[in-house]
Motif scaffolding. Sequence first.
Motif, PDB file in Angstrom:
ATOM      1  N   UNK A  38     -23.229  -2.956  14.030  1.00  0.00           N
ATOM      2  CA  UNK A  38     -22.927  -2.420  12.704  1.00  0.00           C
ATOM      3  C   UNK A  38     -22.174  -1.107  12.854  1.00  0.00           C
ATOM      4  N   UNK A  39     -21.397  -0.821  11.815  1.00  0.00           N
ATOM      5  CA  UNK A  39     -20.637   0.420  11.795  1.00  0.00           C
ATOM      6  C   UNK A  39     -20.698   1.017  10.397  1.00  0.00           C
ATOM      7  N   UNK A  40     -21.283   2.194  10.316  1.00  0.00           N
ATOM      8  CA  UNK A  40     -21.359   2.929   9.059  1.00  0.00           C
ATOM      9  C   UNK A  40     -20.133   3.831   8.945  1.00  0.00           C
ATOM     10  N   UNK A  41     -19.769   4.202   7.728  1.00  0.00           N
ATOM     11  CA  UNK A  41     -18.600   5.074   7.533  1.00  0.00           C
ATOM     12  C   UNK A  41     -18.727   6.359   8.339  1.00  0.00           C
ATOM     13  N   UNK A  42     -17.683   6.673   9.090  1.00  0.00           N
ATOM     14  CA  UNK A  42     -17.673   7.911   9.858  1.00  0.00           C
ATOM     15  C   UNK A  42     -18.479   7.875  11.130  1.00  0.00           C
ATOM     16  N   UNK A  43     -19.047   6.728  11.463  1.00  0.00           N
ATOM     17  CA  UNK A  43     -19.878   6.615  12.668  1.00  0.00           C
ATOM     18  C   UNK A  43     -19.312   5.560  13.604  1.00  0.00           C
ATOM     19  N   UNK A  44     -19.733   5.628  14.854  1.00  0.00           N
ATOM     20  CA  UNK A  44     -19.314   4.632  15.823  1.00  0.00           C
ATOM     21  C   UNK A  44     -20.091   3.334  15.624  1.00  0.00           C
ATOM     22  N   UNK A  45     -19.463   2.248  16.049  1.00  0.00           N
ATOM     23  CA  UNK A  45     -20.148   0.969  16.003  1.00  0.00           C
ATOM     24  C   UNK A  45     -21.328   0.982  16.974  1.00  0.00           C
ATOM     25  N   UNK A  46     -22.450   0.432  16.533  1.00  0.00           N
ATOM     26  CA  UNK A  46     -23.649   0.430  17.362  1.00  0.00           C
ATOM     27  C   UNK A  46     -24.256  -0.959  17.436  1.00  0.00           C
ATOM     28  N   UNK A  47     -24.926  -1.231  18.538  1.00  0.00           N
ATOM     29  CA  UNK A  47     -25.621  -2.498  18.690  1.00  0.00           C
ATOM     30  C   UNK A  47     -26.921  -2.488  17.921  1.00  0.00           C
ATOM     31  N   UNK A  48     -27.208  -3.564  17.228  1.00  0.00           N
ATOM     32  CA  UNK A  48     -28.397  -3.684  16.399  1.00  0.00           C
ATOM     33  C   UNK A  48     -29.430  -4.601  17.051  1.00  0.00           C
ATOM     34  N   UNK A  49     -28.974  -5.774  17.463  1.00  0.00           N
ATOM     35  CA  UNK A  49     -29.901  -6.751  18.018  1.00  0.00           C
ATOM     36  C   UNK A  49     -29.127  -7.808  18.789  1.00  0.00           C
ATOM     37  N   UNK A  50     -29.767  -8.397  19.789  1.00  0.00           N
ATOM     38  CA  UNK A  50     -29.121  -9.489  20.513  1.00  0.00           C
ATOM     39  C   UNK A  50     -30.172 -10.502  20.943  1.00  0.00           C
ATOM     40  N   UNK A  51     -29.681 -11.688  21.305  1.00  0.00           N
ATOM     41  CA  UNK A  51     -30.553 -12.802  21.664  1.00  0.00           C
ATOM     42  C   UNK A  51     -29.865 -13.615  22.749  1.00  0.00           C
ATOM     43  N   UNK A  52     -30.634 -14.021  23.761  1.00  0.00           N
ATOM     44  CA  UNK A  52     -30.014 -14.764  24.850  1.00  0.00           C
ATOM     45  C   UNK A  52     -29.749 -16.208  24.439  1.00  0.00           C
ATOM     46  N   UNK A  53     -29.126 -16.944  25.331  1.00  0.00           N
ATOM     47  CA  UNK A  53     -28.653 -18.291  25.012  1.00  0.00           C
ATOM     48  C   UNK A  53     -29.749 -19.187  24.451  1.00  0.00           C
ATOM     49  N   UNK A  54     -30.905 -19.161  25.084  1.00  0.00           N
ATOM     50  CA  UNK A  54     -31.997 -20.040  24.670  1.00  0.00           C
ATOM     51  C   UNK A  54     -32.836 -19.450  23.553  1.00  0.00           C
ATOM     52  N   UNK A  55     -32.617 -18.195  23.250  1.00  0.00           N
ATOM     53  CA  UNK A  55     -33.403 -17.533  22.220  1.00  0.00           C
ATOM     54  C   UNK A  55     -34.680 -16.915  22.734  1.00  0.00           C
ATOM     55  N   UNK A  56     -34.914 -16.977  24.062  1.00  0.00           N
ATOM     56  CA  UNK A  56     -36.176 -16.499  24.597  1.00  0.00           C
ATOM     57  C   UNK A  56     -36.284 -15.000  24.766  1.00  0.00           C
TER      58      UNK A  56
END
Length: 124
Positions: A38-56
Amino acid sequence: QVQVVESGGGLVQAGGSLRLSCTASGLTFDGYAMGWFRQAPGKEREGVSCIIRSGGTIYYADSVKGRFTISRDNAKNTLYLQMNSLKPEDTAMYYCAAVTGCGWGMGRNLHNVWGQGTQVTVSS
């Protein structure tokens, strides 16, 4: 050619919920870890969440832990982000991408391809 299309954003009051979706094409979806940024106005893009291939294995940024839930449907080439208890500080453009890794942290955008994003606005 890798393409992603994000949807599901909108305007919601604080405490409300939204469910974002991301459909990917041009890649073998179940072959990659996927993530939300996500990227808010005036801020750098940041990672929020991730999930591996299998979802584990799943990672959440501290700012969203306990409120957001990431999931994926490999049969539909689709990534989801369920966002509950939204706060004004969650206001941002949200993007999805295949990521270089997901575990103790979140990797960067693997293909350096960004979709148009979906806008989330949380009013107080």
